[in-house]
Design an enzyme around this catalytic site. Structure first.
Site, PDB file in Angstrom:
ATOM      1  CB  SER A 277      -0.228   0.467   1.015  1.00 14.71           C
ATOM      2  OG  SER A 277      -1.913  -0.956   1.485  1.00 14.71           O
TER       3      SER A 277
ATOM      4  CG  HIS B  58      -2.141  -0.600  -3.913  1.00 15.66           C
ATOM      5  ND1 HIS B  58      -2.022   0.758  -3.793  1.00 15.66           N
ATOM      6  CD2 HIS B  58      -2.383  -1.752  -2.878  1.00 15.66           C
ATOM      7  CE1 HIS B  58      -3.194   1.311  -2.418  1.00 15.66           C
ATOM      8  NE2 HIS B  58      -3.057  -0.228  -2.192  1.00 15.66           N
TER       9      HIS B  58
ATOM     10  CD  GLU C 126      -2.652   4.167  -6.937  1.00 11.97           C
ATOM     11  OE1 GLU C 126      -2.827   4.301  -6.379  1.00 11.97           O
ATOM     12  OE2 GLU C 126      -2.353   3.307  -5.243  1.00 11.97           O
TER      13      GLU C 126
ATOM     14  CG  ASN D  30      -3.027   4.602   0.303  1.00 15.61           C
ATOM     15  OD1 ASN D  30      -4.265   3.976   0.868  1.00 15.61           O
ATOM     16  ND2 ASN D  30      -2.629   3.183   0.193  1.00 15.61           N
TER      17      ASN D  30
HETATM   18  N1  CAA Z   1     -16.510  -9.598  -1.540  1.00 14.50           N
HETATM   19  C1  CAA Z   1     -17.748  -8.708  -3.330  1.00 14.50           C
HETATM   20  N2  CAA Z   1     -18.259  -8.837  -3.574  1.00 14.50           N
HETATM   21  C2  CAA Z   1     -18.804  -7.598  -2.376  1.00 14.50           C
HETATM   22  C3  CAA Z   1     -17.626  -7.590  -1.094  1.00 14.50           C
HETATM   23  C4  CAA Z   1     -16.387  -8.670  -1.019  1.00 14.50           C
HETATM   24  N3  CAA Z   1     -15.722  -8.670  -0.087  1.00 14.50           N
HETATM   25  N4  CAA Z   1     -17.747  -6.618  -0.150  1.00 14.50           N
HETATM   26  C5  CAA Z   1     -19.076  -5.892  -0.802  1.00 14.50           C
HETATM   27  N5  CAA Z   1     -19.435  -7.358  -2.266  1.00 14.50           N
HETATM   28  C6  CAA Z   1     -20.517  -6.328  -2.932  1.00 14.50           C
HETATM   29  C7  CAA Z   1     -21.443  -7.084  -2.374  1.00 14.50           C
HETATM   30  O1  CAA Z   1     -21.964  -8.150  -2.921  1.00 14.50           O
HETATM   31  C8  CAA Z   1     -22.849  -5.597  -3.054  1.00 14.50           C
HETATM   32  O2  CAA Z   1     -23.435  -6.140  -4.440  1.00 14.50           O
HETATM   33  P1  CAA Z   1     -24.700  -5.898  -5.055  1.00 14.50           P
HETATM   34  O3  CAA Z   1     -24.652  -4.196  -5.608  1.00 14.50           O
HETATM   35  O4  CAA Z   1     -24.325  -6.775  -6.006  1.00 14.50           O
HETATM   36  O5  CAA Z   1     -25.457  -6.327  -4.406  1.00 14.50           O
HETATM   37  C9  CAA Z   1     -21.557  -4.592  -3.596  1.00 14.50           C
HETATM   38  O6  CAA Z   1     -20.290  -5.063  -2.749  1.00 14.50           O
HETATM   39  C10 CAA Z   1     -21.946  -3.743  -2.399  1.00 14.50           C
HETATM   40  O7  CAA Z   1     -21.809  -3.863  -1.201  1.00 14.50           O
HETATM   41  P2  CAA Z   1     -23.153  -4.004   0.066  1.00 14.50           P
HETATM   42  O8  CAA Z   1     -24.492  -3.221  -0.060  1.00 14.50           O
HETATM   43  O9  CAA Z   1     -23.275  -5.275   1.189  1.00 14.50           O
HETATM   44  O10 CAA Z   1     -22.771  -2.692   0.748  1.00 14.50           O
HETATM   45  P3  CAA Z   1     -21.428  -0.896   0.243  1.00 14.50           P
HETATM   46  O11 CAA Z   1     -23.480  -0.333  -1.219  1.00 14.50           O
HETATM   47  O12 CAA Z   1     -22.400  -0.522   1.888  1.00 14.50           O
HETATM   48  O13 CAA Z   1     -20.598  -1.596  -0.564  1.00 14.50           O
HETATM   49  C11 CAA Z   1     -18.445  -1.168  -0.105  1.00 14.50           C
HETATM   50  C12 CAA Z   1     -19.604  -2.096   0.610  1.00 14.50           C
HETATM   51  C13 CAA Z   1     -17.634  -1.695  -2.108  1.00 14.50           C
HETATM   52  C14 CAA Z   1     -17.258  -1.400   0.725  1.00 14.50           C
HETATM   53  C15 CAA Z   1     -17.867  -0.300  -0.256  1.00 14.50           C
HETATM   54  O14 CAA Z   1     -18.950   0.782   1.539  1.00 14.50           O
HETATM   55  C16 CAA Z   1     -17.771   0.920  -0.388  1.00 14.50           C
HETATM   56  O15 CAA Z   1     -17.495   0.777  -1.498  1.00 14.50           O
HETATM   57  N6  CAA Z   1     -16.750   1.763   0.638  1.00 14.50           N
HETATM   58  C17 CAA Z   1     -15.580   2.393   0.027  1.00 14.50           C
HETATM   59  C18 CAA Z   1     -14.125   1.419   0.395  1.00 14.50           C
HETATM   60  C19 CAA Z   1     -12.832   1.891  -0.430  1.00 14.50           C
HETATM   61  O16 CAA Z   1     -12.447   2.388  -0.238  1.00 14.50           O
HETATM   62  N7  CAA Z   1     -11.881   1.023  -0.123  1.00 14.50           N
HETATM   63  C20 CAA Z   1     -10.859   1.606  -0.606  1.00 14.50           C
HETATM   64  C21 CAA Z   1      -9.682   1.116   0.841  1.00 14.50           C
HETATM   65  S1  CAA Z   1      -8.186   2.443   0.436  1.00 14.50           S
HETATM   66  C22 CAA Z   1      -8.007   1.039  -0.122  1.00 14.50           C
HETATM   67  O17 CAA Z   1      -8.045  -0.484   0.133  1.00 14.50           O
HETATM   68  C23 CAA Z   1      -5.773   0.558  -0.572  1.00 14.50           C
HETATM   69  C24 CAA Z   1      -5.312   0.492   0.770  1.00 14.50           C
HETATM   70  O18 CAA Z   1      -3.715   0.614   0.272  1.00 14.50           O
HETATM   71  C25 CAA Z   1      -5.289   0.768   2.586  1.00 14.50           C
END
Ligand code: CAA
Length: 294
Positions: A120, A141, A153, A191
């Site tokens: 990350s 990434h 990325e 990040n």
């Molecule tokens: N695997 C597969 N599918 C998943 C999943 C997983 N782990 N988690 C969620 N989903 C799917 C769900 O099945 C759902 O699909 P449908 O729309 O087809 O039903 C969809 O994603 C939306 O999920 P939910 O309805 O359960 O919940 P939500 O609408 O709140 O979405 C989320 C969940 C996709 C996590 C959303 O909240 C989101 O985009 N959050 C932000 C995530 C983010 O910013 N990630 C980056 C973090 S930084 C990083 O990762 C980098 C690093 O280096 C630290």
């Protein structure tokens, strides 16, 4: 360009299991390696659950889900990665552990294979230079959840060849990701911007600007973010966030990357966010509730 058909994934944790799943779904043969049978079973279990969910929701055919599962081989031995064409590491965000792992894997995996890190924040060159094939090394990434987030990325470090970069971009496209190329600067693009924002949210909480729930609700409704910053910190894992802060602070020496005291104390308490059940929220009930200990 080199043909990639078999991909090794090191680590089946929060990121590794998702990367393994999307790689298998894209038609690649996958070998996923964990340190113990228990951790491997947990990671494979998560993949099976997500594949079953996709079928339930009508997003995938049962036969396709079965075929994707069938392409994933789990192992606790590095030797099973020997004939992979590409190996992506997604182990703990600790340079020492990563270098120790590459020392072994570099010896075992066929010499013309490509190696990639899902780090990350750690500069890619430090890992590339530890292998005997720094020109075949790049950063890939992914974002959490890897099954859902569109971005990959693709990081070129100073030694990465054009061919290795092209292999990374092609792999990302086959996974259906949007690939964005970025330089090997700590934190890359996302990040570099997301971490100071998250830390500012923690500082805003410390200063009483709003409660945990208010800060998250405000950023969701006011800025259109899918999650508020404190829920996102828990989701990423506070241990991972802390490790990223340390790397960015060491690299740039700027306050905006420094761990706020609240984060430091939470880590000392063993509160790592969703993965440990406690973070800015308590995850023991049906719905997360703000952590009363803060
Ligand atoms: N695997 C597969 N599918 C998943 C999943 C997983 N782990 N988690 C969620 N989903 C799917 C769900 O099945 C759902 O699909 P449908 O729309 O087809 O039903 C969809 O994603 C939306 O999920 P939910 O309805 O359960 O919940 P939500 O609408 O709140 O979405 C989320 C969940 C996709 C996590 C959303 O909240 C989101 O985009 N959050 C932000 C995530 C983010 O910013 N990630 C980056 C973090 S930084 C990083 O990762 C980098 C690093 O280096 C630290």
């Amino acid at each position: 360009m080199a043909e990639i058909s078999k991909v090794g994934i090191l680590g089946a944790g929060l990121m590794g299991h998702g990367i393994a799943q999307v790689t298998a779904e894209a038609g690649y043969e996958v070998v996923v390696r964990e340190v113990s049978d228990d951790k491997l079973a947990q990671g494979i279990g998560k993949i099976e659950k997500q594949l079953a969910r996709a079928v339930e929701k009508g997003k995938a055919e049962q036969a396709d889900a079965d075929a994707a599962r069938g392409r994933i081989q789990g192992t606790v031995h590095y030797r099973d990665l020997a004939d992979c064409d590409l190996v992506v590491e997604a182990i703990t965000e600790d340079l020492g552990l990563k270098l120790e792992m590459w020392r072994e894997v570099d010896q075992i995996v066929k010499p013309d294979a490509y190696l990639a890190t899902n780090t990350s924040s750690l500069p890619v060159i430090d890992q590339a230079a530890s292998t005997g094939r720094p020109e075949r090394f790049l950063g890939l990434h992914f974002f959490n959840p890897a099954q859902v987030m569109k971005l990959l990325e693709v990081v070129r470090c100073v030694t990465t060849s054009d061919e290795a970069l092209a292999v990374g971009v092609d792999y990302g496209k086959k996974l259906g990701k949007l690939t964005v190329q970025t330089k090997d600067k700590a934190g890359f693009i996302v990040n570099r911007l997301l971490v100071p924002y998250t830390l500012d949210a923690i500082r805003a909480y410390e200063e009483g600007v709003g409660s945990i729930a208010e800060i998250d609700a405000a950023m969701k409704a006011g800025a259109g973010h899918p999650m508020g910053p404190l829920a996102l910190a828990d989701f990423v894992g506070l241990d991972t966030l802390g490790a990223i802060c340390d790397v960015l602070f060491d690299e740039f020496r700027e306050r905006r990357f420094a761990k706020p005291p609240t984060l430091r104390k939470m880590l000392a308490a063993g509160w790592y966010g969703r993965k440990s059940g406690t973070g800015f929220y308590d995850y023991s009930g049906e719905e997360p509730t703000p952590n009363p200990g803060l």
